[in-house]
Enzyme design. Sequence first.
Site, mmCIF file in Angstrom:
data_model
loop_
_atom_site.group_PDB
_atom_site.id
_atom_site.type_symbol
_atom_site.label_atom_id
_atom_site.label_comp_id
_atom_site.label_asym_id
_atom_site.label_seq_id
_atom_site.Cartn_x
_atom_site.Cartn_y
_atom_site.Cartn_z
ATOM 1 N N LYS A 22 7.650 -7.761 31.974
ATOM 2 C CA LYS A 22 8.884 -7.053 32.338
ATOM 3 C C LYS A 22 8.588 -5.931 33.337
ATOM 4 O O LYS A 22 9.271 -5.790 34.346
ATOM 5 C CB LYS A 22 9.565 -6.469 31.089
ATOM 6 C CG LYS A 22 9.915 -7.499 30.031
ATOM 7 C CD LYS A 22 10.667 -6.892 28.856
ATOM 8 C CE LYS A 22 9.955 -5.794 28.122
ATOM 9 N NZ LYS A 22 8.788 -6.200 27.307
ATOM 10 N N ARG B 125 16.968 -3.613 22.453
ATOM 11 C CA ARG B 125 15.905 -4.307 21.755
ATOM 12 C C ARG B 125 16.306 -4.682 20.330
ATOM 13 O O ARG B 125 15.510 -5.255 19.590
ATOM 14 C CB ARG B 125 14.737 -3.333 21.654
ATOM 15 C CG ARG B 125 13.454 -3.763 22.268
ATOM 16 C CD ARG B 125 12.553 -2.514 22.197
ATOM 17 N NE ARG B 125 11.184 -2.832 22.321
ATOM 18 C CZ ARG B 125 10.457 -2.507 23.405
ATOM 19 N NH1 ARG B 125 10.988 -1.923 24.444
ATOM 20 N NH2 ARG B 125 9.191 -2.782 23.415
ATOM 21 N N ARG C 10 -5.023 -4.809 28.982
ATOM 22 C CA ARG C 10 -4.170 -4.094 29.928
ATOM 23 C C ARG C 10 -4.654 -2.661 30.191
ATOM 24 O O ARG C 10 -5.098 -1.965 29.273
ATOM 25 C CB ARG C 10 -2.748 -4.052 29.356
ATOM 26 C CG ARG C 10 -1.748 -3.388 30.282
ATOM 27 C CD ARG C 10 -0.351 -3.767 29.956
ATOM 28 N NE ARG C 10 0.154 -3.113 28.744
ATOM 29 C CZ ARG C 10 1.416 -3.171 28.363
ATOM 30 N NH1 ARG C 10 2.295 -3.861 29.064
ATOM 31 N NH2 ARG C 10 1.808 -2.566 27.255
ATOM 32 N N ARG D 55 -3.057 2.151 26.955
ATOM 33 C CA ARG D 55 -2.032 2.740 26.078
ATOM 34 C C ARG D 55 -2.500 2.703 24.626
ATOM 35 O O ARG D 55 -3.055 1.702 24.186
ATOM 36 C CB ARG D 55 -0.718 1.937 26.221
ATOM 37 C CG ARG D 55 0.194 2.508 27.287
ATOM 38 C CD ARG D 55 1.369 1.638 27.589
ATOM 39 N NE ARG D 55 2.076 1.103 26.423
ATOM 40 C CZ ARG D 55 3.138 0.330 26.504
ATOM 41 N NH1 ARG D 55 3.628 -0.001 27.688
ATOM 42 N NH2 ARG D 55 3.717 -0.132 25.429
ATOM 43 N N ARG E 296 3.785 -4.682 17.050
ATOM 44 C CA ARG E 296 4.812 -4.753 18.103
ATOM 45 C C ARG E 296 5.373 -6.170 18.228
ATOM 46 O O ARG E 296 6.583 -6.355 18.416
ATOM 47 C CB ARG E 296 4.234 -4.276 19.441
ATOM 48 C CG ARG E 296 4.141 -2.760 19.501
ATOM 49 C CD ARG E 296 3.138 -2.290 20.513
ATOM 50 N NE ARG E 296 3.501 -2.635 21.874
ATOM 51 C CZ ARG E 296 2.606 -2.817 22.852
ATOM 52 N NH1 ARG E 296 1.315 -2.715 22.604
ATOM 53 N NH2 ARG E 296 3.016 -3.094 24.066
HETATM 54 P P1 ADP Z 1 6.311 -2.966 25.398
HETATM 55 O O1 ADP Z 1 7.476 -3.778 25.909
HETATM 56 O O2 ADP Z 1 5.017 -3.287 26.071
HETATM 57 O O3 ADP Z 1 6.190 -2.934 23.894
HETATM 58 P P2 ADP Z 1 7.602 -0.382 26.044
HETATM 59 O O4 ADP Z 1 6.967 0.535 26.989
HETATM 60 O O5 ADP Z 1 8.889 -1.011 26.431
HETATM 61 O O6 ADP Z 1 6.475 -1.447 25.764
HETATM 62 O O7 ADP Z 1 7.816 0.345 24.634
HETATM 63 C C1 ADP Z 1 6.769 1.047 23.993
HETATM 64 C C2 ADP Z 1 7.232 1.534 22.631
HETATM 65 O O8 ADP Z 1 8.320 2.458 22.807
HETATM 66 C C3 ADP Z 1 7.786 0.463 21.696
HETATM 67 O O9 ADP Z 1 6.760 -0.207 20.964
HETATM 68 C C4 ADP Z 1 8.682 1.314 20.783
HETATM 69 O O10 ADP Z 1 7.905 2.040 19.847
HETATM 70 C C5 ADP Z 1 9.283 2.318 21.751
HETATM 71 N N1 ADP Z 1 10.531 1.788 22.332
HETATM 72 C C6 ADP Z 1 10.752 1.499 23.646
HETATM 73 N N2 ADP Z 1 11.992 1.020 23.833
HETATM 74 C C7 ADP Z 1 12.576 0.998 22.601
HETATM 75 C C8 ADP Z 1 13.848 0.582 22.127
HETATM 76 N N3 ADP Z 1 14.771 0.086 22.958
HETATM 77 N N4 ADP Z 1 14.098 0.699 20.800
HETATM 78 C C9 ADP Z 1 13.182 1.205 19.957
HETATM 79 N N5 ADP Z 1 11.959 1.591 20.331
HETATM 80 C C10 ADP Z 1 11.650 1.504 21.646
#
Ligand code: ADP
Length: 211
Positions: free
Chosen positions: A13, A86, A125, A158, A169
């Site tokens: 993404k 999400r 990564r 990260r 996750r």
């Molecule tokens: P990835 O898609 O690689 O898991 P993101 O950078 O989108 O990484 O998100 C990292 C973390 O931030 C998620 O694992 C969650 O803890 C939090 N997070 C991000 N977006 C949301 C969301 N829409 N709802 C709940 N938690 C979120």
Amino acid sequence: MNILLLGAPGSGKGTASEKLIKFNGFTQLSTGDLYRAEISNKTELGLKAIEYINAGKYVPDEITIGMVAKFLEKKSDNLLFDGFPRTVGQAAGLDKLLESKGTKLDKVIHFVCDESVLIERLGNRMICPVCKKSYHKINIKPKVNGICDNDGTSLVVRPDDAPDKIKVRLEEYNTLTAPLINIYNNKMVEIDVTNVTPTELYEAVVEGLKL
Ligand code: ADP
């Protein structure tokens, strides 16, 4: 046009967003990036979110929807949603917020990927904390070891890319996010991203969006 990139962690993404922002004029709304900025600025919101994020768990919906509502006050069109919504609750929240701005989510691109590939990608990564570009320790290396090609910043791993956090996750995604596939079925285009290069991925998204 407002679009959503829907896909598990590691599905590309962020990589696709980078080119869509640069070449197609979208503004990215990445809740993950917004949270990481709040955490590095040590804000109250960042302090609320950090425990969830470092554990690989989703931050509670009301906190995330509140943060997005603030963002939408400034801009609500030509947005590229990355990592939000999400959950089913967040999808309903976004519909309401966009409706109040007289706009909507137009298209959803669903990135489909084998889980073994996601685990391999996330486990290798490295990201640039400044421009967010992501690299792979073996397949997509920077020109200079450990340094971002774009801005010379030292790359980081990260904390939630640790193997035990990756597992959590992916479980969160399969339980809480996968139901969105049905919700968005009528505006969704699916792309198999298992074996694609970043350029092929971008081209497939552009074709899917009919840009
Ligand atoms: P990835 O898609 O690689 O898991 P993101 O950078 O989108 O990484 O998100 C990292 C973390 O931030 C998620 O694992 C969650 O803890 C939090 N997070 C991000 N977006 C949301 C969301 N829409 N709802 C709940 N938690 C979120």
